[in-house]
Write a protein that holds these residues in place. Structure first.
Motif, PDB file in Angstrom:
ATOM      1  N   ARG A   1       0.802  -1.222   0.000  1.00 26.02           N
ATOM      2  CA  ARG A   1       0.000   0.000   0.000  1.00 26.02           C
ATOM      3  C   ARG A   1       0.841   1.281   0.000  1.00 26.02           C
ATOM      4  NH1 ARG A   1      -2.727  -2.267   4.394  1.00 26.02           N
ATOM      5  NH2 ARG A   1      -2.421  -0.331   5.577  1.00 26.02           N
ATOM      6  N   LEU A   2       2.164   1.153   0.098  1.00 24.28           N
ATOM      7  CA  LEU A   2       3.034   2.333   0.070  1.00 24.28           C
ATOM      8  C   LEU A   2       3.800   2.443  -1.243  1.00 24.28           C
ATOM      9  CD1 LEU A   2       4.553   2.190   3.697  1.00 24.28           C
ATOM     10  CD2 LEU A   2       2.323   3.034   2.939  1.00 24.28           C
ATOM     11  N   ASP A   3       3.401   1.654  -2.223  1.00 25.52           N
ATOM     12  CA  ASP A   3       4.185   1.549  -3.461  1.00 25.52           C
ATOM     13  C   ASP A   3       3.819   2.573  -4.522  1.00 25.52           C
ATOM     14  OD1 ASP A   3       5.409  -0.597  -2.278  1.00 25.52           O
ATOM     15  OD2 ASP A   3       4.257  -2.124  -3.368  1.00 25.52           O
ATOM     16  N   ASP A   4       2.639   3.194  -4.425  1.00 28.07           N
ATOM     17  CA  ASP A   4       2.203   4.120  -5.470  1.00 28.07           C
ATOM     18  C   ASP A   4       2.805   5.494  -5.218  1.00 28.07           C
ATOM     19  OD1 ASP A   4       0.964   5.361  -7.567  1.00 28.07           O
ATOM     20  OD2 ASP A   4      -1.044   5.369  -6.675  1.00 28.07           O
ATOM     21  N   LEU A   5       4.023   5.684  -5.747  1.00 25.96           N
ATOM     22  CA  LEU A   5       4.752   6.948  -5.562  1.00 25.96           C
ATOM     23  C   LEU A   5       4.480   7.877  -6.739  1.00 25.96           C
ATOM     24  CD1 LEU A   5       8.220   5.583  -4.361  1.00 25.96           C
ATOM     25  CD2 LEU A   5       6.206   6.160  -2.989  1.00 25.96           C
ATOM     26  N   ARG A   6       4.293   9.142  -6.426  1.00 23.31           N
ATOM     27  CA  ARG A   6       4.072  10.150  -7.454  1.00 23.31           C
ATOM     28  C   ARG A   6       5.036  11.317  -7.248  1.00 23.31           C
ATOM     29  NH1 ARG A   6      -0.903   9.308 -10.035  1.00 23.31           N
ATOM     30  NH2 ARG A   6      -1.451   7.100  -9.704  1.00 23.31           N
ATOM     31  N   PRO A   7       5.425  11.994  -8.336  1.00 24.60           N
ATOM     32  CA  PRO A   7       6.308  13.159  -8.206  1.00 24.60           C
ATOM     33  C   PRO A   7       5.531  14.363  -7.685  1.00 24.60           C
ATOM     34  CG  PRO A   7       5.632  12.914 -10.479  1.00 24.60           C
ATOM     35  CD  PRO A   7       5.069  11.713  -9.737  1.00 24.60           C
ATOM     36  N   PRO A   8       6.230  15.418  -7.272  1.00 25.40           N
ATOM     37  CA  PRO A   8       5.533  16.619  -6.795  1.00 25.40           C
ATOM     38  C   PRO A   8       4.540  17.152  -7.829  1.00 25.40           C
ATOM     39  CG  PRO A   8       7.844  16.739  -6.234  1.00 25.40           C
ATOM     40  CD  PRO A   8       7.693  15.532  -7.122  1.00 25.40           C
ATOM     41  N   VAL A   9       3.425  17.633  -7.338  1.00 15.71           N
ATOM     42  CA  VAL A   9       2.369  18.171  -8.195  1.00 15.71           C
ATOM     43  C   VAL A   9       2.869  19.409  -8.932  1.00 15.71           C
ATOM     44  CG1 VAL A   9       0.082  19.261  -8.156  1.00 15.71           C
ATOM     45  CG2 VAL A   9       0.547  17.241  -6.724  1.00 15.71           C
TER      46      VAL A   9
ATOM     47  N   TRP B   1       0.142  16.587 -13.185  1.00 12.00           N
ATOM     48  CA  TRP B   1       1.458  16.035 -12.868  1.00 12.00           C
ATOM     49  C   TRP B   1       2.521  16.652 -13.768  1.00 12.00           C
ATOM     50  CZ3 TRP B   1       1.249  13.856  -8.394  1.00 12.00           C
ATOM     51  CH2 TRP B   1       0.107  13.148  -7.982  1.00 12.00           C
ATOM     52  N   PRO B   2       3.797  16.494 -13.447  1.00 10.80           N
ATOM     53  CA  PRO B   2       4.858  17.114 -14.251  1.00 10.80           C
ATOM     54  C   PRO B   2       4.851  16.719 -15.725  1.00 10.80           C
ATOM     55  CG  PRO B   2       5.741  16.419 -12.137  1.00 10.80           C
ATOM     56  CD  PRO B   2       4.339  15.885 -12.212  1.00 10.80           C
ATOM     57  N   ASP B   3       4.316  15.527 -16.056  1.00 12.33           N
ATOM     58  CA  ASP B   3       4.279  15.111 -17.460  1.00 12.33           C
ATOM     59  C   ASP B   3       3.081  15.687 -18.215  1.00 12.33           C
ATOM     60  OD1 ASP B   3       2.145  13.679 -16.477  1.00 12.33           O
ATOM     61  OD2 ASP B   3       2.971  11.689 -16.925  1.00 12.33           O
ATOM     62  N   GLY B   4       2.282  16.528 -17.524  1.00  9.21           N
ATOM     63  CA  GLY B   4       1.141  17.160 -18.163  1.00  9.21           C
ATOM     64  C   GLY B   4      -0.166  16.424 -17.998  1.00  9.21           C
ATOM     65  N   SER B   5      -0.130  15.217 -17.491  1.00  7.38           N
ATOM     66  CA  SER B   5      -1.369  14.465 -17.306  1.00  7.38           C
ATOM     67  C   SER B   5      -2.156  15.013 -16.128  1.00  7.38           C
ATOM     68  CB  SER B   5      -1.067  12.979 -17.086  1.00  7.38           C
ATOM     69  OG  SER B   5      -0.296  12.791 -15.910  1.00  7.38           O
ATOM     70  N   GLU B   6      -3.487  14.920 -16.232  1.00  8.22           N
ATOM     71  CA  GLU B   6      -4.368  15.408 -15.173  1.00  8.22           C
ATOM     72  C   GLU B   6      -5.028  14.236 -14.456  1.00  8.22           C
ATOM     73  OE1 GLU B   6      -7.061  18.582 -16.037  1.00  8.22           O
ATOM     74  OE2 GLU B   6      -5.773  19.428 -17.613  1.00  8.22           O
ATOM     75  N   GLU B   7      -5.336  14.463 -13.198  1.00  9.50           N
ATOM     76  CA  GLU B   7      -5.998  13.428 -12.415  1.00  9.50           C
ATOM     77  C   GLU B   7      -6.909  14.081 -11.383  1.00  9.50           C
ATOM     78  OE1 GLU B   7      -4.962   9.452  -9.713  1.00  9.50           O
ATOM     79  OE2 GLU B   7      -3.340  10.717 -10.510  1.00  9.50           O
ATOM     80  N   ALA B   8      -8.075  13.505 -11.225  1.00  7.29           N
ATOM     81  CA  ALA B   8      -8.995  14.004 -10.207  1.00  7.29           C
ATOM     82  C   ALA B   8      -8.539  13.555  -8.827  1.00  7.29           C
ATOM     83  CB  ALA B   8     -10.405  13.498 -10.485  1.00  7.29           C
ATOM     84  N   ALA B   9      -8.827  14.367  -7.829  1.00 13.63           N
ATOM     85  CA  ALA B   9      -8.495  14.030  -6.440  1.00 13.63           C
ATOM     86  C   ALA B   9      -9.555  14.618  -5.527  1.00 13.63           C
ATOM     87  CB  ALA B   9      -7.108  14.562  -6.066  1.00 13.63           C
ATOM     88  N   ASP B  10      -9.832  13.886  -4.463  1.00 16.45           N
ATOM     89  CA  ASP B  10     -10.808  14.364  -3.488  1.00 16.45           C
ATOM     90  C   ASP B  10     -10.154  15.101  -2.329  1.00 16.45           C
ATOM     91  OD1 ASP B  10     -13.187  13.077  -4.666  1.00 16.45           O
ATOM     92  OD2 ASP B  10     -12.139  11.220  -4.147  1.00 16.45           O
ATOM     93  N   ALA B  11      -8.941  14.695  -1.964  1.00 15.20           N
ATOM     94  CA  ALA B  11      -8.320  15.275  -0.768  1.00 15.20           C
ATOM     95  C   ALA B  11      -6.807  15.214  -0.870  1.00 15.20           C
ATOM     96  CB  ALA B  11      -8.778  14.519   0.482  1.00 15.20           C
TER      97      ALA B  11
END
Length: 382
Positions: A272-280, A290-300
């Motif tokens: 459960r700690l494996d999904d690492l993402r770069p700074p927003v 994200w830095p690559d230009g992709s967008e993602e929805a987030a609730d919190a």
């Protein structure tokens, strides 16, 4: 002995030889050593705490927060944190509530003169005479003090980095200081920002009930399972002494490395700690880019991004620099010799922001304060 004040009740004094601003671990350690250094004198001391009860910053910790050192390595001077407190079973890593109980017992055990809740709003000079007392301004009246020790820590000033569009994000944003439990995030898309121990512990429980990712600048470094705060403190101490002696300092572990307390270890084993993402890169109204230009929805978004020194009450003295720190020699302010600072991190003493490390700085500070009082005549009695 602690002194709770009723609403709108003023402080029953307007003069003290020493005022300690704060009521958490650093303030209590200073109070403990002041009592010993001043026991042969008639000097008066007051600890002014903004909190409504004992515990300092630990009152703001989340419900399941654990220390990452055993009890004997998480104690203030004079009294070890017991392994068994408040009816709970002994545990290798104490919980937040264990620390709260311990700090409440500590201040009562040593009859420390803590007055609360008292909000210190400013400290000012009363004239050009360097021997004149400082004026400590509070929401319950002003106090004249020959020496002031700032021990407010950092909890009152949580840090959240500036990210483009953050103010436009329509979801929930909280700092770890306001986080309490994972239940409000159940079933949501959550980003936990910050790669330290706070981020790891919060993510470990939020990821059990939510779709959670870990936003980090670099891949977190997990310490071996048999390495905890004891080893970190020993390694940091060895490095400190080596640098003091001009020697090469090995750095096998860092205080930023993640200690695998049981909940973190279990979450890691479960993946459960494996999904690492770069700074927003930036926020949108509904999520992030994200830095690559992709967008993602987030609730919190839960910001586990640390704190800064809470020193706004010293603005009237003009001693706080652009970096938010005060220039000190040891713990004594260079520009204002009637002021000391304890517990804000390495710049106010090695490991001074930790339970086990603050005692050294507190002892040295108490000795300096006692010496300063002996050298400077009391304007009231002279």
């Amino acid at each position: 002995m602690p002194h709770p004040l009723a609403p709108d009740e003023p402080l029953p004094f307007d003069t003290r030889d020493v005022v300690v601003v704060g009521g958490g671990q650093a303030a209590l350690a200073v109070g403990y050593h002041l009592a010993r250094e001043l026991r042969q004198s008639d000097a008066t001391v007051a600890l002014l705490d903004r909190q409504p009860g004992p515990g300092g910053a630990w009152r703001d910790g989340w419900d399941s927060l654990r220390l990452f050192s055993p009890a004997e390595w998480s104690s203030l001077p004079g009294y070890l944190l017991p392994r068994h407190l408040a009816g709970r079973e002994p545990t290798e890593y104490p919980h937040r509530d264990d620390v709260l109980d311990y700090l409440a017992t500590y201040e009562s055990r040593y009859e420390l003169p803590v007055w609360r809740p008292v909000c210190v709003t400013g400290v000012r000079r009363t004239g050009n005479d360097p021997a004149a007392p400082l004026r400590v301004e509070t929401d319950r009246g002003a106090v004249s003090a020959r020496a002031v020790v700032a021990a407010t820590g950092t909890a009152a000033r949580p840090f959240v980095p500036e990210v483009p569009g953050r103010g436009a994000f329509g979801g929930v944003q909280i700092h770890s200081s306001a986080y309490r439990s994972p239940e409000p995030f159940a079933g949501q898309r959550v980003l936990v920002v910050g790669g330290g121990n706070s981020g790891a512990q919060v993510l470990a429980e939020v990821s059990a009930v939510a779709d959670a990712s870990w936003v980090v600048e670099r891949e977190p470094r997990f310490l071996p399972e048999d390495v905890d705060g004891r080893v970190l403190f020993d390694a940091a101490t060895a490095r400190y002494h080596a640098l003091q002696n001009g020697e090469a300092a090995a750095r096998p572990y860092s205080l930023g490395d993640v200690v695998q307390v049981p909940p973190v270890r279990a979450a890691r084993l479960a993946g459960r700690l494996d999904d690492l993402r770069p700074p927003v890169a930036r926020f949108t109204a509904t999520g992030v880019v994200w830095p690559d230009g992709s967008e993602e929805a987030a609730d919190a978004v839960i910001w586990c991004t640390g704190f800064r020194p809470a020193l706004g009450f010293l603005d009237g003295l003009g001693v706080v620099g652009e970096d938010g720190r005060v220039a000190v020699e040891g713990t004594r302010s260079v520009a204002e010799p009637r002021l000391w600072l304890v517990g804000y991190g390495a710049w106010t003493g090695f490991a001074s922001a930790t339970l086990v490390g603050v005692g050294r700085s507190a002892r040295a500070t108490a000795r300096e304060v006692a010496a300063a009082l002996a050298e400077t005549p009391d304007p009231v009695s002279s």
